[in-house]
Scaffold this motif. Structure first.
Motif, mmCIF file in Angstrom:
data_model
loop_
_atom_site.group_PDB
_atom_site.id
_atom_site.type_symbol
_atom_site.label_atom_id
_atom_site.label_comp_id
_atom_site.label_asym_id
_atom_site.label_seq_id
_atom_site.Cartn_x
_atom_site.Cartn_y
_atom_site.Cartn_z
ATOM 1 N N THR A 1 0.839 -1.202 0.000
ATOM 2 C CA THR A 1 0.000 0.000 0.000
ATOM 3 C C THR A 1 0.869 1.246 0.000
ATOM 4 O OG1 THR A 1 -0.111 -0.021 2.424
ATOM 5 C CG2 THR A 1 -1.872 -1.176 1.221
ATOM 6 N N LEU A 2 0.252 2.392 -0.251
ATOM 7 C CA LEU A 2 0.984 3.650 -0.264
ATOM 8 C C LEU A 2 1.498 3.980 1.134
ATOM 9 C CD1 LEU A 2 -1.339 5.871 -2.487
ATOM 10 C CD2 LEU A 2 0.881 4.918 -3.129
ATOM 11 N N TRP B 1 7.466 16.918 -16.660
ATOM 12 C CA TRP B 1 7.074 15.530 -16.821
ATOM 13 C C TRP B 1 6.575 15.061 -15.466
ATOM 14 C CZ3 TRP B 1 11.891 17.611 -17.176
ATOM 15 C CH2 TRP B 1 12.874 17.204 -16.279
ATOM 16 N N LEU B 2 6.466 13.779 -15.233
ATOM 17 C CA LEU B 2 5.932 13.344 -13.944
ATOM 18 C C LEU B 2 6.617 12.066 -13.483
ATOM 19 C CD1 LEU B 2 3.798 10.762 -14.487
ATOM 20 C CD2 LEU B 2 2.362 12.590 -15.327
ATOM 21 N N GLU B 3 6.359 11.727 -12.225
ATOM 22 C CA GLU B 3 6.756 10.459 -11.636
ATOM 23 C C GLU B 3 5.516 9.809 -11.034
ATOM 24 O OE1 GLU B 3 11.376 11.182 -10.208
ATOM 25 O OE2 GLU B 3 9.755 11.542 -8.781
ATOM 26 N N PHE B 4 5.419 8.498 -11.170
ATOM 27 C CA PHE B 4 4.339 7.774 -10.512
ATOM 28 C C PHE B 4 4.937 6.758 -9.546
ATOM 29 C CE2 PHE B 4 5.308 5.422 -14.362
ATOM 30 C CZ PHE B 4 5.211 4.085 -14.012
ATOM 31 N N TYR B 5 4.155 6.401 -8.531
ATOM 32 C CA TYR B 5 4.666 5.593 -7.423
ATOM 33 C C TYR B 5 4.033 4.208 -7.452
ATOM 34 C CZ TYR B 5 6.331 4.473 -2.725
ATOM 35 O OH TYR B 5 6.963 3.898 -1.650
ATOM 36 N N ILE B 6 4.891 3.186 -7.392
ATOM 37 C CA ILE B 6 4.421 1.812 -7.254
ATOM 38 C C ILE B 6 4.782 1.333 -5.856
ATOM 39 C CG2 ILE B 6 4.681 -0.568 -8.053
ATOM 40 C CD1 ILE B 6 5.119 0.409 -10.817
ATOM 41 N N PRO B 7 3.792 1.049 -5.012
ATOM 42 C CA PRO B 7 4.086 0.594 -3.645
ATOM 43 C C PRO B 7 5.015 -0.614 -3.645
ATOM 44 C CG PRO B 7 1.743 1.094 -3.872
ATOM 45 C CD PRO B 7 2.339 1.170 -5.254
ATOM 46 N N ALA C 1 2.370 6.170 4.481
ATOM 47 C CA ALA C 1 1.544 7.124 5.222
ATOM 48 C C ALA C 1 1.769 8.538 4.690
ATOM 49 C CB ALA C 1 1.879 7.054 6.712
ATOM 50 N N GLY C 2 0.693 9.262 4.478
ATOM 51 C CA GLY C 2 0.763 10.642 4.031
ATOM 52 C C GLY C 2 0.743 10.810 2.525
ATOM 53 N N PHE C 3 0.950 9.724 1.785
ATOM 54 C CA PHE C 3 0.976 9.835 0.324
ATOM 55 C C PHE C 3 -0.397 10.177 -0.243
ATOM 56 C CE2 PHE C 3 4.882 8.103 -1.983
ATOM 57 C CZ PHE C 3 5.732 8.559 -0.997
ATOM 58 N N ALA C 4 -1.446 9.563 0.300
ATOM 59 C CA ALA C 4 -2.792 9.809 -0.234
ATOM 60 C C ALA C 4 -3.163 11.275 -0.104
ATOM 61 C CB ALA C 4 -3.808 8.927 0.482
ATOM 62 N N GLU C 5 -2.841 11.880 1.032
ATOM 63 C CA GLU C 5 -3.180 13.283 1.261
ATOM 64 C C GLU C 5 -2.353 14.219 0.395
ATOM 65 O OE1 GLU C 5 -4.204 10.763 4.665
ATOM 66 O OE2 GLU C 5 -2.331 11.119 3.563
ATOM 67 N N LYS C 6 -1.201 13.746 -0.067
ATOM 68 C CA LYS C 6 -0.315 14.620 -0.828
ATOM 69 C C LYS C 6 -0.354 14.352 -2.329
ATOM 70 C CE LYS C 6 4.420 16.434 -0.649
ATOM 71 N NZ LYS C 6 5.739 16.343 0.013
ATOM 72 N N TYR C 7 -0.509 13.076 -2.725
ATOM 73 C CA TYR C 7 -0.352 12.725 -4.141
ATOM 74 C C TYR C 7 -1.601 12.129 -4.790
ATOM 75 C CZ TYR C 7 4.575 13.292 -2.920
ATOM 76 O OH TYR C 7 5.781 13.779 -2.481
#
Length: 573
Positions: free
Chosen positions: A373-374, A492-498, A376-382
């Motif tokens: 899972t992501l 450009w962007l970055e995406f996060y894979i848990p 802590a704090g990632f959902a609120e920020k990203y």
């Protein structure tokens, strides 16, 4: 926390690599490359001919498809001799080159040819249904690449019958060679070199090439990878017959040979390639459009960050001192102005020395960890709408659902989102950044608008992502020591894979084929000329931003790059 940055360039900085760009004299477009064995009987026979002393010690054999020349090249002085002076016409428009035992192989159109050396008269080995672009040979068969079929075909030596088919790793025209029980493939459109397991036919690692249009690949006896590059470039032609406007835009061929740095980090799924030491200057020239009176102005400009592919070696202020503030692992230069009055002229900014390399991740959907899972704090920020992403608009929400369909794997989801956006948008510079609903409705967007749509669709599907930028160094590494001006900013962007971390993805440069298939060269990859700064934070802002004061109305920016030297491979730990 604040501090003054005082980092200095390392005194014993590694020297520039010993290799050089090889530009064979008299060549036009090289589309085949092989290394010559000095002990070959056919070469000993040819050596009786009156070749120039400058060719002695030549180790490279290259195919020039424009003239049909087979060139024996000395990489130390660019001297080349034509080995097939009476058979050049037979090699016109040919590509791919392989030396195996006493035979020479190449391909043209739908056919594969073989020469019994030292005779350069080609004989047809086999014909395929579609055009072929590359050939290599070993004791187990003849391997040819075919873009239209999408496969590398392994054929029997004697009959040309198909033994097996290996899926091509990219979507463009490909050239290939064999070494160390691996197939090495360079893809012209993908600008990528792939290392394939010969037995399984699967990709082990991939690396971005430092130049565009790699046309041929070969490994030297020491295992170093060499590539040829070829294409056309625009230039200003001085036409003395045109008295009113003697400078005319024209095109000319270019071609060269250069080694590829290939440093895989298998445990972390990425490979580093060629890099350069780059000096970047970012300068603001205060020039307000309107009458301005600002007190206690604080102006913040991000510095280049340290990443797996990029190292900030040194930074210094330009014009006005600054202090450094840290935002997580990023550094921001903060300039303080007690008052700013019109008319008032100032110059301020920074100069940075940065090591940058190409990076390419190789991940498959099976590599995505299950059950992660992501943090802590990632959902609120990203995962939130923090930059006018119109994530509550029905059009954007419908697009987010349509983009991924029933896909549940986060890596496949991100690729499907990218392809969905590419299907619906075309690139164009726009005067301002519109919200994703407007962009999707319009069907045209700038790089920043591509990023906005990608962010909105990814975040609505629970994929954490963030904006990265801000500039690209002009990609001309042969122009070292020459000041180069960046024409535009870029994001450009970055995406996060848990369980794996942040992965880079370009905004629009891979949107080059109408309705696909699209290359994945910059999906999980960045070339050496991208300068990373401002990851998930504003690149540049002031404390008057929320009061409606725009930076573009206060100052003009000046961006300049100087490529200082090519970097050697990173030391092996």
């Amino acid at each position: 926390m604040t501090e003054i940055i005082e980092a200095e360039l390392v005194v014993d900085y590694p020297p520039t690599p010993s290799w050089r760009i090889v530009r064979p004299l008299g060549s036009y477009q090289l589309f085949g490359l092989a290394w010559v064995n000095d002990d070959s009987a056919w070469l000993r026979q040819l050596s009786r001919l009156p070749y120039s002393a400058a060719t002695h010690g030549a180790t490279l054999l290259a195919l020039d498809r424009i003239r049909g020349y087979l060139l024996l090249i000395n990489p130390e002085n660019d001297h080349a001799e034509i080995l097939n002076p009476y058979h050049a016409e037979d090699f016109l428009d040919a590509q791919g080159l392989c030396l195996w035992q006493e035979t020479l192989w190449f391909c043209r159109d739908e056919s594969v040819y073989v020469c019994q050396l030292p005779d350069f008269t080609p004989q047809v080995f086999t014909r395929l249904t579609y055009p072929v672009h590359g050939v290599t040979v070993d004791a187990n068969g003849v391997y040819v690449t075919c873009q239209k079929s999408g496969y590398i075909h392994q054929l029997a030596h004697t009959t040309g019958d198909l033994i097996r088919k290996i899926p091509q790793p990219g979507i463009g025209p490909e050239n290939l060679t064999l070494a160390n029980n691996c197939l090495w493939v360079c893809d012209r459109l993908e600008q990528t070199v792939y290392q394939l397991d010969l037995a399984k036919g699967t990709v082990k690692a991939a690396a971005l090439t430092p130049f565009a249009n790699p046309t041929a690949i070969s490994l030297d006896p020491e295992g170093k990878i060499w590539l040829t590059y070829a294409g056309e470039e625009p230039y200003l032609r001085d036409n003395p017959n045109n008295l009113d406007n003697p400078l005319e835009l024209d095109y000319r061929d270019y071609t060269y040979i250069h080694p590829l740095v290939f440093q895989p980090h298998a445990a972390d799924h990425y490979t580093l390639s060629n890099g350069y030491l780059v000096e970047m200057c970012y300068l603001e020239e205060v020039s307000p459009l309107d009458e301005t009176q600002l007190d206690n102005l604080e102006w913040r400009i991000s510095l280049p960050v340290n990443t797996l592919r990029q190292t900030l070696m040194k930074a210094e202020p330009l014009g006005t001192p600054y202090r450094i503030e840290r935002v997580g692992d990023q550094q921001v230069a903060v300039f303080q102005f007690p008052e700013l009055r019109s008319p008032e002229a100032r110059l301020f900014g920074w100069r940075a020395w940065v090591e940058v390399r190409g990076i390419k991740y190789h991940l498959t959907p099976d590599d995505v960890p299950q059950g992660e899972t992501l943090p802590a704090g990632f959902a609120e920020k990203y995962l939130v709408d923090d930059d006018q992403l119109a994530m509550d608009h029905p059009l954007v929400q419908a697009a987010a659902k349509e983009a991924i369909g029933t896909e549940t794997n986060v890596l496949r989801q991100m690729l499907k989102i990218r392809n969905y956006v590419y299907d619906r948008l075309s690139y164009s510079l726009t005067p301002m950044i519109d919200t994703p609903d407007v962009v999707l409705e319009r069907g045209v967007g700038s790089c920043g608008e591509y990023v906005g749509v990608l962010l909105a669709l990814a975040r609505l599907n629970g994929i954490a992502c963030r904006t990265v930028g801000r500039y690209k160094c002009p990609p001309f590494p042969e122009q070292q020591g020459i000041p180069l001006n960046a024409m535009y900013n870029h994001v450009w962007l970055e995406f996060y894979i848990p369980g794996l971390g942040w992965l880079p993805m370009e905004s629009n440069p891979d949107d080059v084929v109408e309705r696909g298939p699209y290359p994945t060269r910059f999906f999980m990859g960045l070339p050496w000329y991208h300068i990373e700064m401002g990851k998930g934070i504003p690149f540049e802002t002031t404390n008057y931003r929320d009061k409606g004061v725009r930076i573009g109305n206060l100052a003009l920016n000046h961006v300049r790059f100087t490529i200082l030297s090519e970097l050697p491979p990173q030391p092996t730990i």
